[in-house]
Design a protein around this motif. Structure first.
Motif, PDB file in Angstrom:
ATOM      1  N   ARG A   7     -55.438  14.502 -43.308  1.00 42.20           N
ATOM      2  CA  ARG A   7     -55.784  13.145 -43.763  1.00 42.20           C
ATOM      3  C   ARG A   7     -54.996  12.228 -42.527  1.00 42.20           C
ATOM      4  N   VAL A   8     -55.051  11.389 -41.237  1.00 45.73           N
ATOM      5  CA  VAL A   8     -54.343  10.895 -40.034  1.00 45.73           C
ATOM      6  C   VAL A   8     -55.162   8.785 -40.812  1.00 45.73           C
ATOM      7  N   HIS A   9     -54.140   8.575 -41.113  1.00 43.01           N
ATOM      8  CA  HIS A   9     -54.596   6.891 -41.092  1.00 43.01           C
ATOM      9  C   HIS A   9     -53.438   6.031 -40.320  1.00 43.01           C
ATOM     10  N   VAL A  10     -54.017   5.553 -39.175  1.00 43.01           N
ATOM     11  CA  VAL A  10     -53.917   4.522 -38.108  1.00 43.01           C
ATOM     12  C   VAL A  10     -53.260   3.036 -38.310  1.00 43.01           C
ATOM     13  N   LEU A  11     -52.056   2.709 -38.792  1.00 43.98           N
ATOM     14  CA  LEU A  11     -51.908   1.085 -39.586  1.00 43.98           C
ATOM     15  C   LEU A  11     -51.338   0.281 -38.461  1.00 43.98           C
ATOM     16  N   THR A  12     -52.122  -0.798 -38.778  1.00 44.73           N
ATOM     17  CA  THR A  12     -52.275  -2.024 -37.979  1.00 44.73           C
ATOM     18  C   THR A  12     -51.093  -3.284 -39.195  1.00 44.73           C
ATOM     19  N   GLY A  13     -50.073  -4.520 -37.920  1.00 43.31           N
ATOM     20  CA  GLY A  13     -49.283  -5.571 -38.640  1.00 43.31           C
ATOM     21  C   GLY A  13     -50.302  -6.084 -39.505  1.00 43.31           C
ATOM     22  N   GLU A  14     -51.144  -5.720 -39.997  1.00 37.37           N
ATOM     23  CA  GLU A  14     -52.205  -7.014 -40.936  1.00 37.37           C
ATOM     24  C   GLU A  14     -51.231  -6.885 -42.272  1.00 37.37           C
ATOM     25  N   GLN A  15     -51.718  -8.201 -42.626  1.00 38.77           N
ATOM     26  CA  GLN A  15     -51.185  -8.108 -44.388  1.00 38.77           C
ATOM     27  C   GLN A  15     -51.638  -7.831 -45.006  1.00 38.77           C
TER      28      GLN A  15
END
Length: 314
Positions: free
Chosen positions: A259-267
């Protein structure tokens, strides 16, 4: 005597005028904070939980392998996510806590994500059946997933049925089966097969990974070793669309998934909640400060209110 009292009142008013302006300024700031807090709370109330239904509703598993049932809940807020086994209505988990004596059951919830996946280690045929991911809204919402565990797995490819023993040829993900990467970075996946597989395919969800797609930046490297086959998939410039389940599918062997989770810089939501608490604390502190200053003025200038009334009547 009256002239002396009026002169005394005017002197007192001149002394407290800066303090009065300070109180008005604090009051204006307090109203702004309260209004912002009210707006944020209204938005939070409007956003109701829902399932981000991107995973299959029917899951096939193999004996003694881990079975993972996906459940992604958006706008969870302070609600509770539970997993229930339908055949006996047994609540297996609630949030991150497990409520069954069977230690094979657990919840996979990476921090600051919307995923509440049910994991069954060493799955057995008796684990087959319907499982429900539930959120305690009013009315309650649920997502039903059917799990089928078999001794051997049957796979169809190009209209040709391939059979293979679950205890023989199989793939294994190298590294963690839960990967978190930052947006625009590189996703590197690898799986090892314990036999010399004639081919290895990778799937993203239910679709085969297309190396010639417009996305670009996708490469695959397959290496034959003394003990089997190793396949490495790389995706550069990761985007949110690259999130999801990736499956390594060797020819005539049990596949393996990551499982891959691509994270953003959101709070993160937790941080937003913390900021809301700080906002409420600031508003409370300003209110206490204003009340304290008012009491000091009344104590120091007991006739201040009468002076103000007399001045307005003039």
């Amino acid at each position: 005597m009256a002239s002396f009292e009026r002169r005394n009142c005017m002197e007192n008013l001149q002394k407290v005028t800066p303090i009065i302006f300070l109180i008005l300024n604090f009051n204006s700031r307090l109203q702004h904070i309260c209004a912002s807090s009210f707006t944020n709370n209204d938005i939070a109330d409007v956003a109701k939980p829902y399932f981000d239904d991107i995973s299959p509703r029917n899951i096939s598993g193999v004996v003694d392998e881990a079975a993972i049932l996906r459940c992604r809940v958006k706008n969870k807020g302070n609600r509770t996510v539970s997993w229930m086994r339908k055949r006996d209505l047994h609540i297996l988990t609630t949030n991150i806590y497990t409520y069954t004596g069977d230690q094979r059951f657990s919840v996979m919830h990476p921090p600051n994500t919307d995923d509440w996946d049910l994991k069954i280690d060493y799955a057995q045929p008796r684990d087959s059946g319907i499982y429900e991911c539930q959120v305690n809204t009013e009315p309650k919402i649920n997502l039903a997933i059917t799990l089928e565990i078999s001794e051997s797995e049957i796979r169809e490819k190009n209209s040709e049925i391939l059979y293979y023993d679950a205890k023989a040829a199989r793939a294994k993900i190298l590294g963690s089966t839960e990967i978190h990467v930052k947006k625009d970075s590189t996703i590197a996946l690898a799986c090892a097969v314990n036999v010399h597989a004639s081919s290895v395919l990778w799937y993203h969800g239910s679709s085969i990974v297309d190396f010639d797609s417009l996305r670009g930046g996708i490469s695959l490297e397959t290496e034959k070793t003394d003990t089997g086959t190793t396949s490495r998939l790389m995706l550069t410039r990761a985007s949110l669309r690259d999130s999801g389940n990736y499956t390594c599918v060797p020819n005539a062997a049990v596949p393996a998934s990551v499982r891959v989770h691509v994270l953003t810089g959101e709070q993160p939501a937790a941080m937003q909640t913390s900021n809301a608490s700080v906002t409420r604390a600031s508003a409370t502190a300003i209110t206490i400060m204003c009340l304290t200053i008012s009491k000091i003025l009344i104590f120091k200038f007991p006739n201040l209110s009468q002076c103000i009334i007399h001045r307005n009547l003039r």
